[in-house]
Design an enzyme around this catalytic site. Structure first.
Site, PDB file in Angstrom:
ATOM      1  N   ASN A 114       0.762  -1.131  -0.121  1.00 28.29           N
ATOM      2  CA  ASN A 114      -0.089   0.034   0.019  1.00 28.29           C
ATOM      3  C   ASN A 114       0.934   1.370   0.027  1.00 28.29           C
ATOM      4  OD1 ASN A 114      -1.674   2.194   0.607  1.00 28.29           O
ATOM      5  ND2 ASN A 114      -2.432   1.262   2.822  1.00 28.29           N
ATOM      6  N   LYS A 160       0.168   4.179  -0.450  1.00 31.35           N
ATOM      7  CA  LYS A 160      -0.378   5.578   0.004  1.00 31.35           C
ATOM      8  C   LYS A 160      -0.166   6.788  -0.790  1.00 31.35           C
ATOM      9  CE  LYS A 160      -0.187   3.497   4.620  1.00 31.35           C
ATOM     10  NZ  LYS A 160      -0.088   3.647   6.027  1.00 31.35           N
ATOM     11  N   HIS A 165      -9.576   1.434   4.480  1.00 26.06           N
ATOM     12  CA  HIS A 165      -8.251   1.695   5.535  1.00 26.06           C
ATOM     13  C   HIS A 165      -8.358   2.698   6.412  1.00 26.06           C
ATOM     14  CE1 HIS A 165      -4.044   2.707   6.406  1.00 26.06           C
ATOM     15  NE2 HIS A 165      -3.804   1.568   5.932  1.00 26.06           N
ATOM     16  N   GLU A 199      -6.930   4.877   7.646  1.00 27.34           N
ATOM     17  CA  GLU A 199      -6.662   6.446   7.421  1.00 27.34           C
ATOM     18  C   GLU A 199      -7.977   7.188   6.374  1.00 27.34           C
ATOM     19  OE1 GLU A 199      -2.969   5.740   5.413  1.00 27.34           O
ATOM     20  OE2 GLU A 199      -2.140   5.224   7.234  1.00 27.34           O
ATOM     21  N   GLU A 212      -5.409  -4.717  10.789  1.00 22.30           N
ATOM     22  CA  GLU A 212      -4.448  -3.650  10.971  1.00 22.30           C
ATOM     23  C   GLU A 212      -4.587  -2.886  12.072  1.00 22.30           C
ATOM     24  OE1 GLU A 212      -2.196  -2.651   6.872  1.00 22.30           O
ATOM     25  OE2 GLU A 212      -4.187  -1.277   6.988  1.00 22.30           O
ATOM     26  N   GLY A 269       2.631   2.352  10.725  1.00 25.99           N
ATOM     27  CA  GLY A 269       3.575   3.464  10.704  1.00 25.99           C
ATOM     28  C   GLY A 269       4.303   3.746  11.728  1.00 25.99           C
ATOM     29  N   SER A 298       3.345  -1.955  10.285  1.00 23.82           N
ATOM     30  CA  SER A 298       4.909  -2.144  10.452  1.00 23.82           C
ATOM     31  C   SER A 298       5.465  -3.458  10.246  1.00 23.82           C
ATOM     32  CB  SER A 298       5.098  -1.736  12.105  1.00 23.82           C
ATOM     33  OG  SER A 298       4.661  -0.206  12.185  1.00 23.82           O
TER      34      SER A 298
HETATM   35  P1  PGA Z   1       2.734   0.355   7.705  1.00 25.26           P
HETATM   36  O1  PGA Z   1       1.277   0.582   6.996  1.00 25.26           O
HETATM   37  O2  PGA Z   1       3.587  -0.971   7.167  1.00 25.26           O
HETATM   38  O3  PGA Z   1       3.509   1.646   7.313  1.00 25.26           O
HETATM   39  O4  PGA Z   1       2.583   0.344   9.105  1.00 25.26           O
HETATM   40  C1  PGA Z   1       0.490  -0.564   6.975  1.00 25.26           C
HETATM   41  C2  PGA Z   1      -1.084  -0.081   6.033  1.00 25.26           C
HETATM   42  O5  PGA Z   1      -1.271   1.139   6.542  1.00 25.26           O
HETATM   43  O6  PGA Z   1      -1.400  -0.576   5.337  1.00 25.26           O
END
Ligand code: PGA
Length: 255
Positions: free
Chosen positions: A12, A14, A98, A100, A169, A175, A215
């Protein structure tokens, strides 16, 4: 012993990478993973890079995904993109719900549910994200939150339930460099599979792939992907580098 379900690793990206940068990253991934067939590999760039990335991965085993879509087929929805537009660009997958999108753009489970139905009707495989916040985990609400998100986001799918992929998640792990321990993640994944069983029966629940996201990186992928109910990863930060993304995919081989 290999798993019943094929591992799926999706990147992803983003809101990162210019078209040129996306092309460079894709070429690197193609070189490392273009022939990989033991694991399903998916890249999800920004809308603006879908065409260029899709062109580079044509005739490889790497598949294309988008990060969002609208639930309507067309019409007066300024700034939005429909499932058929994504199919036009040879997308196979779409990430939906997601955290976000839920946090910054107010997406509710009801909205996610409409999108999931539209994605399936449009021949896209939805990767449906669920996860709890740190506050919710600390107040012991994780399972109640996950159950609610799964039941509402996937309501009314009937036979189509088996077509979805779920990404668990935990928001506190996205992140942040904080990863759920393999045991914490497995516990929630097994719980999700139990909910799916109630919704669609044992065969459907056993067939659905549940990715972990938050992560994930080459150094922790092996342990996470070894868990019986973790069937892949949705990768943010570590997917922006070809070597680290490939490292995670390679950890998924033989699982
Ligand atoms: P990350 O993000 O691996 O940077 O933690 C995962 C995601 O939001 O899909």
């Amino acid at each position: 012993m290999s798993k019943k379900r094929k591992i799926i690793i999706a990147g992803n990206w983003k809101m990162n990478k210019s078209i040129h940068e996306a092309e460079e990253l894709t070429k690197g991934i193609k070189q490392l993973l273009g022939e990989t067939s033991e694991v399903d590999v998916v890249v999800c760039p920004t809308f603006t890079a879908l065409k260029s990335v899709g062109d580079i991965i044509t005739n490889t085993n790497i598949k294309l995904g988008a990060q969002n879509m609208h639930w309507e087929a067309e019409g007066a929805y300024t700034g939005e993109i429909s499932s058929s537009m994504l199919r036009d660009l040879y997308c196979h997958y779409v990430i939906l719900g997601h955290s976000e999108r839920r946090t910054y753009f107010g997406e509710t489970d009801e909205v996610v549910n409409k999108k999931v139905k539209a994605a399936i009707a449009g021949n896209l495989i939805p990767i449906v994200c669920v996860g709890e916040s740190l506050e919710q985990r600390e107040s012991d609400q994780t399972k109640a939150i996950i159950k609610d998100q799964i039941e509402k986001s996937l309501a009314g799918l009937g036979e189509d339930l088996k077509k979805v992929i779920i990404a668990y998640e935990p928001i506190w792990a996205i992140g942040t460099g904080l990863t759920a321990s393999p045991e914490q993640a497995q516990d929630v994944h097994a719980y999700i599979r139990g909910i799916l069983e109630e919704m669609g029966g044992t065969d459907v629940a056993q067939a659905i792939r549940i990715q972990y996201g938050g992560s994930m990186k080459p150094t922790n992928a092996d342990e996470l992907l070894s868990q019986p109910d973790i069937d892949g990863g949705l990768i943010g930060g570590a997917a922006l580098d070809a070597n680290s993304f490939a490292g995670i995919v390679n950890a998924g081989i033989e699982k």
